[in-house]
Design a protein around this motif. Structure first.
Motif, PDB file in Angstrom:
ATOM      1  N   THR A 194      10.668 -22.144  -2.351  1.00 43.59           N
ATOM      2  CA  THR A 194      11.859 -21.809  -1.571  1.00 43.59           C
ATOM      3  C   THR A 194      11.471 -20.866  -0.432  1.00 43.59           C
ATOM      4  O   THR A 194      10.432 -20.214  -0.474  1.00 43.59           O
ATOM      5  N   TRP A 195      12.325 -20.791   0.585  1.00 45.73           N
ATOM      6  CA  TRP A 195      12.121 -19.836   1.692  1.00 45.73           C
ATOM      7  C   TRP A 195      12.218 -18.428   1.125  1.00 45.73           C
ATOM      8  O   TRP A 195      13.269 -17.991   0.675  1.00 45.73           O
ATOM      9  N   THR A 196      11.109 -17.696   1.111  1.00 43.99           N
ATOM     10  CA  THR A 196      11.062 -16.360   0.512  1.00 43.99           C
ATOM     11  C   THR A 196      10.899 -15.300   1.590  1.00 43.99           C
ATOM     12  O   THR A 196      10.108 -15.450   2.521  1.00 43.99           O
ATOM     13  N   ILE A 197      11.626 -14.219   1.439  1.00 45.04           N
ATOM     14  CA  ILE A 197      11.686 -13.167   2.448  1.00 45.04           C
ATOM     15  C   ILE A 197      11.328 -11.835   1.805  1.00 45.04           C
ATOM     16  O   ILE A 197      11.966 -11.403   0.837  1.00 45.04           O
ATOM     17  N   ALA A 198      10.301 -11.179   2.330  1.00 47.23           N
ATOM     18  CA  ALA A 198       9.972  -9.815   1.925  1.00 47.23           C
ATOM     19  C   ALA A 198      10.866  -8.865   2.714  1.00 47.23           C
ATOM     20  O   ALA A 198      10.746  -8.779   3.944  1.00 47.23           O
ATOM     21  N   LEU A 199      11.763  -8.199   2.034  1.00 50.54           N
ATOM     22  CA  LEU A 199      12.715  -7.292   2.673  1.00 50.54           C
ATOM     23  C   LEU A 199      12.345  -5.873   2.288  1.00 50.54           C
ATOM     24  O   LEU A 199      12.559  -5.449   1.152  1.00 50.54           O
ATOM     25  N   THR A 200      11.766  -5.128   3.229  1.00 54.60           N
ATOM     26  CA  THR A 200      11.239  -3.805   2.885  1.00 54.60           C
ATOM     27  C   THR A 200      11.120  -2.930   4.118  1.00 54.60           C
ATOM     28  O   THR A 200      10.892  -3.429   5.224  1.00 54.60           O
ATOM     29  N   ASP A 201      11.263  -1.631   3.935  1.00 55.17           N
ATOM     30  CA  ASP A 201      11.084  -0.725   5.074  1.00 55.17           C
ATOM     31  C   ASP A 201       9.601  -0.502   5.340  1.00 55.17           C
ATOM     32  O   ASP A 201       8.750  -0.775   4.491  1.00 55.17           O
ATOM     33  N   SER A 202       9.294  -0.005   6.530  1.00 57.69           N
ATOM     34  CA  SER A 202       7.907   0.055   7.007  1.00 57.69           C
ATOM     35  C   SER A 202       7.034   1.047   6.246  1.00 57.69           C
ATOM     36  O   SER A 202       5.806   0.986   6.333  1.00 57.69           O
ATOM     37  N   SER A 203       7.642   1.953   5.470  1.00 58.08           N
ATOM     38  CA  SER A 203       6.833   2.943   4.748  1.00 58.08           C
ATOM     39  C   SER A 203       5.959   2.306   3.680  1.00 58.08           C
ATOM     40  O   SER A 203       4.986   2.909   3.216  1.00 58.08           O
ATOM     41  N   LYS A 204       6.286   1.066   3.272  1.00 53.93           N
ATOM     42  CA  LYS A 204       5.516   0.402   2.216  1.00 53.93           C
ATOM     43  C   LYS A 204       4.194  -0.182   2.731  1.00 53.93           C
ATOM     44  O   LYS A 204       3.296  -0.485   1.945  1.00 53.93           O
ATOM     45  N   PHE A 205       4.086  -0.338   4.051  1.00 55.39           N
ATOM     46  CA  PHE A 205       2.890  -0.962   4.615  1.00 55.39           C
ATOM     47  C   PHE A 205       1.766   0.070   4.741  1.00 55.39           C
ATOM     48  O   PHE A 205       1.970   1.175   5.230  1.00 55.39           O
ATOM     49  N   GLY A 206       0.598  -0.327   4.270  1.00 50.15           N
ATOM     50  CA  GLY A 206      -0.548   0.578   4.271  1.00 50.15           C
ATOM     51  C   GLY A 206      -0.861   1.115   2.895  1.00 50.15           C
ATOM     52  O   GLY A 206      -1.916   1.737   2.697  1.00 50.15           O
ATOM     53  N   SER A 207       0.028   0.890   1.918  1.00 47.44           N
ATOM     54  CA  SER A 207      -0.225   1.369   0.550  1.00 47.44           C
ATOM     55  C   SER A 207      -0.615   0.205  -0.352  1.00 47.44           C
ATOM     56  O   SER A 207      -0.278  -0.951  -0.094  1.00 47.44           O
ATOM     57  N   VAL A 208      -1.330   0.523  -1.422  1.00 43.71           N
ATOM     58  CA  VAL A 208      -1.834  -0.477  -2.365  1.00 43.71           C
ATOM     59  C   VAL A 208      -1.374  -0.109  -3.769  1.00 43.71           C
ATOM     60  O   VAL A 208      -1.461   1.060  -4.174  1.00 43.71           O
ATOM     61  N   HIS A 209      -0.884  -1.100  -4.510  1.00 46.46           N
ATOM     62  CA  HIS A 209      -0.474  -0.901  -5.896  1.00 46.46           C
ATOM     63  C   HIS A 209      -1.256  -1.860  -6.794  1.00 46.46           C
ATOM     64  O   HIS A 209      -1.907  -2.792  -6.307  1.00 46.46           O
ATOM     65  N   PRO A 210      -1.204  -1.692  -8.097  1.00 47.05           N
ATOM     66  CA  PRO A 210      -2.136  -2.429  -8.961  1.00 47.05           C
ATOM     67  C   PRO A 210      -1.953  -3.939  -9.010  1.00 47.05           C
ATOM     68  O   PRO A 210      -2.931  -4.675  -9.188  1.00 47.05           O
ATOM     69  N   TYR A 211      -0.716  -4.429  -8.842  1.00 46.24           N
ATOM     70  CA  TYR A 211      -0.460  -5.826  -9.194  1.00 46.24           C
ATOM     71  C   TYR A 211      -0.170  -6.667  -7.956  1.00 46.24           C
ATOM     72  O   TYR A 211       0.722  -6.343  -7.168  1.00 46.24           O
ATOM     73  N   PRO A 212      -0.896  -7.764  -7.789  1.00 44.16           N
ATOM     74  CA  PRO A 212      -0.737  -8.592  -6.586  1.00 44.16           C
ATOM     75  C   PRO A 212       0.530  -9.440  -6.619  1.00 44.16           C
ATOM     76  O   PRO A 212       0.992  -9.853  -7.673  1.00 44.16           O
ATOM     77  N   ILE A 213       1.065  -9.689  -5.432  1.00 43.50           N
ATOM     78  CA  ILE A 213       2.216 -10.564  -5.232  1.00 43.50           C
ATOM     79  C   ILE A 213       1.809 -11.661  -4.260  1.00 43.50           C
ATOM     80  O   ILE A 213       1.097 -11.408  -3.295  1.00 43.50           O
ATOM     81  N   SER A 214       2.285 -12.846  -4.510  1.00 43.08           N
ATOM     82  CA  SER A 214       2.131 -13.985  -3.586  1.00 43.08           C
ATOM     83  C   SER A 214       0.678 -14.326  -3.289  1.00 43.08           C
ATOM     84  O   SER A 214       0.302 -14.508  -2.141  1.00 43.08           O
ATOM     85  N   ILE A 215      -0.137 -14.422  -4.335  1.00 43.17           N
ATOM     86  CA  ILE A 215      -1.529 -14.829  -4.134  1.00 43.17           C
ATOM     87  C   ILE A 215      -1.595 -16.304  -3.748  1.00 43.17           C
ATOM     88  O   ILE A 215      -2.269 -16.686  -2.792  1.00 43.17           O
ATOM     89  N   GLU A 216      -0.887 -17.139  -4.489  1.00 42.23           N
ATOM     90  CA  GLU A 216      -0.937 -18.584  -4.256  1.00 42.23           C
ATOM     91  C   GLU A 216       0.120 -19.060  -3.275  1.00 42.23           C
ATOM     92  O   GLU A 216      -0.034 -20.112  -2.658  1.00 42.23           O
ATOM     93  N   HIS A 217       1.211 -18.302  -3.119  1.00 42.77           N
ATOM     94  CA  HIS A 217       2.325 -18.710  -2.269  1.00 42.77           C
ATOM     95  C   HIS A 217       2.694 -17.532  -1.361  1.00 42.77           C
ATOM     96  O   HIS A 217       3.087 -16.478  -1.849  1.00 42.77           O
ATOM     97  N   THR A 218       2.571 -17.716  -0.081  1.00 41.75           N
ATOM     98  CA  THR A 218       2.840 -16.625   0.854  1.00 41.75           C
ATOM     99  C   THR A 218       4.325 -16.534   1.176  1.00 41.75           C
ATOM    100  O   THR A 218       5.075 -17.498   1.032  1.00 41.75           O
ATOM    101  N   PHE A 219       4.745 -15.359   1.611  1.00 41.01           N
ATOM    102  CA  PHE A 219       6.118 -15.183   2.057  1.00 41.01           C
ATOM    103  C   PHE A 219       6.377 -16.026   3.309  1.00 41.01           C
ATOM    104  O   PHE A 219       5.501 -16.174   4.164  1.00 41.01           O
TER     105      PHE A 219
END
Length: 250
Positions: A194-219
C-alpha cells in the motif's frame, strides 16, 4: 546540575530526541563532553540514551510527546489530512503526530480509520468516521497492540494509505525504531504494498535506533517539516522518496 545540563534536559524534552552532534553544536562543547553529560543525566533519570542520541524518559507516552513541538506536529498533521481522498480507508499506526492526524480527521464521516493504537481509538471515540481497531498483545507503554495476531489482522484488511510514525533515520541505517514489536507491525503493513507515508518531525532525522524499518519495502512518501537539514533533504531526494516539506508555524 550545571546550566549546560539544564539546557540539555530542556532540548530533549522539547524535541523528544536530540542527537549527540547537535547537542554539542548547541551547547558549544565537544561530543565527548556531551556523552559524559548524557551518562550522568541518564543515571538520574532525566533522559534516556540511545545510539547517537538522547530521548525523553517518557518517549513512549503518546500524550506527553504530543505536547513537544506541538505546532510543528499540528502543521504536519493538517498537511497529511489534506492528502486523504473522499471515502478512503486509511491505516494510522501510532505516535504523536499520527494522533494529531487522527484528530484532524475525526469530523470526516466518509473515512474508515484502521489503527493498532488504543490511544488513537480513544481520541476518535466521538468522531464521525468509522474506526477499526486491530487485535493483538497490548503494550501498555505505547498503548498499541503488537504480535502475531496483529500481523494476521493486517493481512486480512485493505486500506488505501498507511501513515507510519518513525523514531529515527540515518543515511547509514535508513528508518529505525525503538521498539522491536512495533517495528514488526510496521513492516507487516509495508509488506502489503500500500502507499505508505512516514509522518514525522525533522528532529527524528540523524538519529539511529536498534530496530530497522522498511528494509524490503521502502516508504512511498515522507512528510516532515522544514527543520530538515539541506544535506539530509538532498540524500532523501537522491534516494527517490517523494518528500513533502511543511513550513513550520512561527
Amino acid at each position: 546540575m550545571n546550566s549546560r545540563h539544564e539546557h540539555i534536559i530542556q532540548l530533549v524534552n522539547e524535541r523528544g530526541s536530540v542527537s549527540v552532534s547537535e547537542l554539542a553544536q548547541l551547547t558549544g562543547v565537544s561530543e565527548v563532553t556531551i556523552r559524559q553529560d548524557l551518562n550522568a543525566l541518564e543515571r538520574d533519570n532525566f533522559l534516556k540514551r540511545v545510539h547517537g542520541s538522547a530521548v525523553a524518559p517518557d518517549s513512549d507516552d503518546v500524550n506527553s510527546r504530543m505536547q513537544t513541538r506541538y505546532k510543528i506536529k499540528q502543521g504536519l498533521a493538517e498537511f497529511a489530512a489534506s492528502q486523504i481522498g473522499d471515502g478512503e480507508a486509511i491505516f494510522i499506526e501510532g505516535g504523536s503526530t499520527n494522533a494529531l492526524l487522527a484528530r484532524a480527521l475525526a469530523s470526516r464521516s466518509d473515512l474508515t480509520i484502521i489503527t493498532v493504537s488504543h490511544f488513537i481509538a480513544h481520541l476518535l471515540r466521538d468522531s464521525q468516521c468509522e474506526v477499526v481497531i486491530l487485535g493483538g498483545q497490548y503494550q501498555k507503554s505505547s498503548e498499541s497492540v503488537v504480535g502475531p495476531l496483529t500481523r494476521y489482522c493486517i493481512q486480512q484488511l485493505n486500506f488505501h494509505k498507511a501513515f507510519i510514525g518513525v523514531d529515527g533515520w540515518h543515511e547509514d541505517t535508513g528508518f529505525t525504531g525503538r521498539n522491536m514489536m512495533r517495528c514488526d507491525v510496521v513492516n507487516a503493513v509495508m509488506a502489503r504494498g500500500t502507499w505508505t507515508i512516514a509522518l514525522t518531525d525533522s528532529s527524528k532525522f540523524g538519529s539511529v535506533h536498534p530496530y530497522p524499518i522498511s528494509i524490503e519495502h521502502t516508504f512511498s512518501q515522507i512528510i516532515t517539516d522544514d527543520g530538515l537539514s539541506p544535506d539530509i533533504r538532498n540524500t532523501l531526494i537522491k534516494q527517490k522518496y517523494q518528500l513533502d516539506i511543511v513550513a513550520q508555524l512561527r
